[in-house]
Design a protein around this motif. Structure first.
Motif, PDB file in Angstrom:
ATOM      1  N   ASP A  21     -41.188   2.812  77.651  1.00 44.81           N
ATOM      2  CA  ASP A  21     -41.687   3.139  78.754  1.00 44.81           C
ATOM      3  C   ASP A  21     -42.849   4.294  78.679  1.00 44.81           C
ATOM      4  O   ASP A  21     -43.971   4.447  78.969  1.00 44.81           O
ATOM      5  CB  ASP A  21     -40.625   3.764  79.470  1.00 44.81           C
ATOM      6  N   ALA A  50     -41.265  -0.912  66.657  1.00 40.42           N
ATOM      7  CA  ALA A  50     -40.013  -0.837  67.628  1.00 40.42           C
ATOM      8  C   ALA A  50     -39.290  -2.172  67.318  1.00 40.42           C
ATOM      9  O   ALA A  50     -39.448  -2.882  66.412  1.00 40.42           O
ATOM     10  CB  ALA A  50     -40.524  -0.985  69.137  1.00 40.42           C
ATOM     11  N   ARG A  51     -38.152  -2.421  68.235  1.00 43.21           N
ATOM     12  CA  ARG A  51     -37.347  -3.417  67.932  1.00 43.21           C
ATOM     13  C   ARG A  51     -37.719  -4.756  68.346  1.00 43.21           C
ATOM     14  O   ARG A  51     -37.187  -5.936  67.766  1.00 43.21           O
ATOM     15  CB  ARG A  51     -35.827  -3.137  68.502  1.00 43.21           C
ATOM     16  N   PRO A 122     -33.116  10.653  71.161  1.00 41.31           N
ATOM     17  CA  PRO A 122     -33.032  11.595  70.029  1.00 41.31           C
ATOM     18  C   PRO A 122     -32.096  11.357  69.010  1.00 41.31           C
ATOM     19  O   PRO A 122     -32.136  11.680  67.927  1.00 41.31           O
ATOM     20  CB  PRO A 122     -32.782  12.738  70.987  1.00 41.31           C
ATOM     21  N   LYS A 148     -38.906  15.360  74.114  1.00 42.47           N
ATOM     22  CA  LYS A 148     -37.634  15.782  74.654  1.00 42.47           C
ATOM     23  C   LYS A 148     -36.668  14.956  74.997  1.00 42.47           C
ATOM     24  O   LYS A 148     -37.253  13.674  75.199  1.00 42.47           O
ATOM     25  CB  LYS A 148     -37.890  16.762  75.775  1.00 42.47           C
TER      26      LYS A 148
END
Ligand code: NAD
Length: 484
Positions: A21, A50-51, A122, A148
């Motif tokens: 996103d 990415a996957r 994270p 974050k």
């Protein structure tokens, strides 16, 4: 006014989570705008990792779609999309396994800046850092960008810092807080330290109080699972509001350089008093009409997580002793507004005999919407009939002041990514800053947990719980209005 674009050196940028996103909404459209602005040299490469099982062409199609959907693309820019896509590639990579890593390493260009954007949860940061190292990509010119949330509390933030430090130096770690990339936030520093007008007044002697508001109209959206474990304190106060507070309260750094600025911010966090529980109000939005409650949104009927916080904070140092800082943030409020308001003290004596119509000067710094600043000043109401006073704003809305070039002002993400490429950490959080912020917020959250605190309900579309109004009212002050 003509905006000045300084091209950067050619770079390789890998976006881990390149199909997610954040990448689709912010990072890729932002890079495209920088490309259109002529800031990205031709040889630069952007690699999604990415996957998802897609190839280069499949990824380019996704990037094209993202740019069209989120890029605010003009007709003129539309013609540049193909050119931009020529710089894009994709590698299917498993952050926690070994698949794809050798192929990714093979795509790296020798001896140039490599930025690795960790746009993933994270829990994957450590695994990514480790693999970048073991597959030989952590060169001296490598940088990592981490999103974050940076930790959940002091312990987890320390552990994360320690993990990243095993593979990268602090000068290679860019902890992003997109609030710091906003034009107005940087302008706050320009106004404070580029003029003589404000700085002499920027202290407890002249400032009555400061309000920082980040009000959202949106709820938790699709992030309910994450948000309910976090709450407004961790999701907004510990990072964004604290950063704004630091910039408002800090001493002038000797130079506008990364460590000089961050040293001063750190001193502010360390000067914060522990917060008296009576000076904090937690809230949670409640259903109104067809608008569901927070608990419905997060599918947790007994959740006691806060979607709103208001608090009175003190910076205990020579400059600010006695001047309260009021912070407020929440979801599903009546308007969307991010604003810092510096409310100056009243004039010590009214020569006009009456106080009627006399107002305190307020410098308000708007982050959104309509980035800009306003200074409220008291003047005489025009016309005959004696000396009646009226408050008028000196308005500097950047879009008006800068004219058509305001469109060229990059958004926070694109500016920050270019800072990463240039190697400028001024607008990124240093590890010790993040830890100090957690060290201050942890006891507040622990206090709520040990007391079994339950947030006060507030209506969707309101300005927050009644108690938040009282927090100010008790001090003889009031919040600035959140406009619908
Ligand atoms: P998302 O769930 O939409 O995307 C996650 C991405 O990570 C996908 O590309 C997925 O393929 C990839 N991924 C997941 N597991 C992987 C694995 N094992 N190996 C390789 N790739 C893997 O998430 P998002 O909303 O884009 O958020 C990414 C990060 O940015 C999160 O840390 C989030 O907290 C943070 N963030 C997001 C926003 C936002 O507006 N979306 C704002 C601020 C911070």
């Amino acid at each position: 006014m003509v905006s000045r674009v300084i091209p950067v050196d050619p770079f390789d940028l890998v976006i881990f989570g390149g199909t997610g996103d954040l990448a689709r909404r912010k990072i890729l459209p932002g890079l495209f705008r920088r490309f259109c602005a002529g800031q990205m040299p031709d040889e630069s490469r952007i690699i999604g990792a990415a996957r998802s099982e897609i190839d280069d062409d499949g990824y380019r199609a996704m990037v094209r779609e993202s740019i069209r959907e989120f890029g605010g693309v003009s007709e003129e820019q539309e013609a540049s999309i193909d050119d931009f896509l020529g710089r894009i590639g994709y590698e299917q990579v498993d952050a926690t396994g070994e698949a794809g890593w050798e192929a990714l390493a093979a795509r790296m260009t020798e001896d140039r800046v490599r930025a690795f954007y960790f746009s993933v949860g994270p829990s994957l940061f450590g695994a990514l850092a480790e693999r970048l190292h073991s597959y030989g990509m952590a060169s001296a010119k490598a940088r990592i960008v981490v999103e974050k949330p940076f930790g959940h509390d002091l312990g987890s933030a320390r552990a994360l810092n320690a993990t990243l430090a095993q593979h990268f130096d602090e000068e290679q770690i860019y902890r992003i807080d997109h609030y710091l990339g906003k034009e107005t936030v940087q302008n706050l520093m320009a106004v404070r330290f580029g003029n003589t007008l404000f700085e002499p007044l920027w202290n407890a002697q002249y400032v009555d109080h400061i309000q920082i508001t980040v009000a959202e109209t949106v709820g938790v959206g699709g992030r309910g699972g994450y948000y309910d474990k976090s709450g407004a304190m961790r999701d907004m106060v510990q990072n964004h509001l604290m950063q704004l507070l630091c910039l408002i309260a800090m001493e002038p750094p000797a130079r506008f350089e990364p460590n000089a600025v961050r040293d001063e911010k750190l001193k502010v966090i360390r000067a914060l008093d522990p917060v008296d529980p009576h000076h904090i109000v937690r809230g949670q939005y409640d259903a109104v009409g067809s608008e569901p409650s927070y608990r419905t949104d997060v599918e947790a009927p007994r959740s006691t997580t806060e979607s709103f916080v208001a608090m009175r904070v003190h910076v205990s140092n020579w400059r600010w002793a006695g001047t309260p800082f009021y912070l407020r943030t929440g979801k599903k409020l009546r308007g969307r507004a991010s604003e810092i308001a510096v409310v100056f003290k009243d004039a010590p004596h009214s020569i006009f005999g009456v106080d009627k119509g006399r107002h305190a000067n307020v410098l308000s710094i708007r982050l959104q919407p309509n980035e800009g600043m306003t200074l409220d000043v008291t003047i005489k109401e025009p016309g005959p009939g004696g000396m009646r006073l009226v408050e008028v704003p000196l308005d500097m809305t950047f879009a008006d002041a800068l004219g058509p070039d305001a469109e060229a002002v990059p958004d926070a993400y694109e500016r920050l990514i270019m800072d990463v490429i240039r190697g400028n950490q001024t607008l990124f959080m240093r590890g010790d800053e993040v830890e100090a912020a957690w060290a201050w917020t942890d006891p507040i959250i622990e206090g709520w947990q040990s007391r079994g605190d339950v947030p006060k309900l507030y209506d969707v579309g309101s300005s927050g719980p009644e108690d938040a109004l009282m927090l100010m009212h008790r001090d003889g002050r009031k919040w600035r209005e959140i406009r619908a």
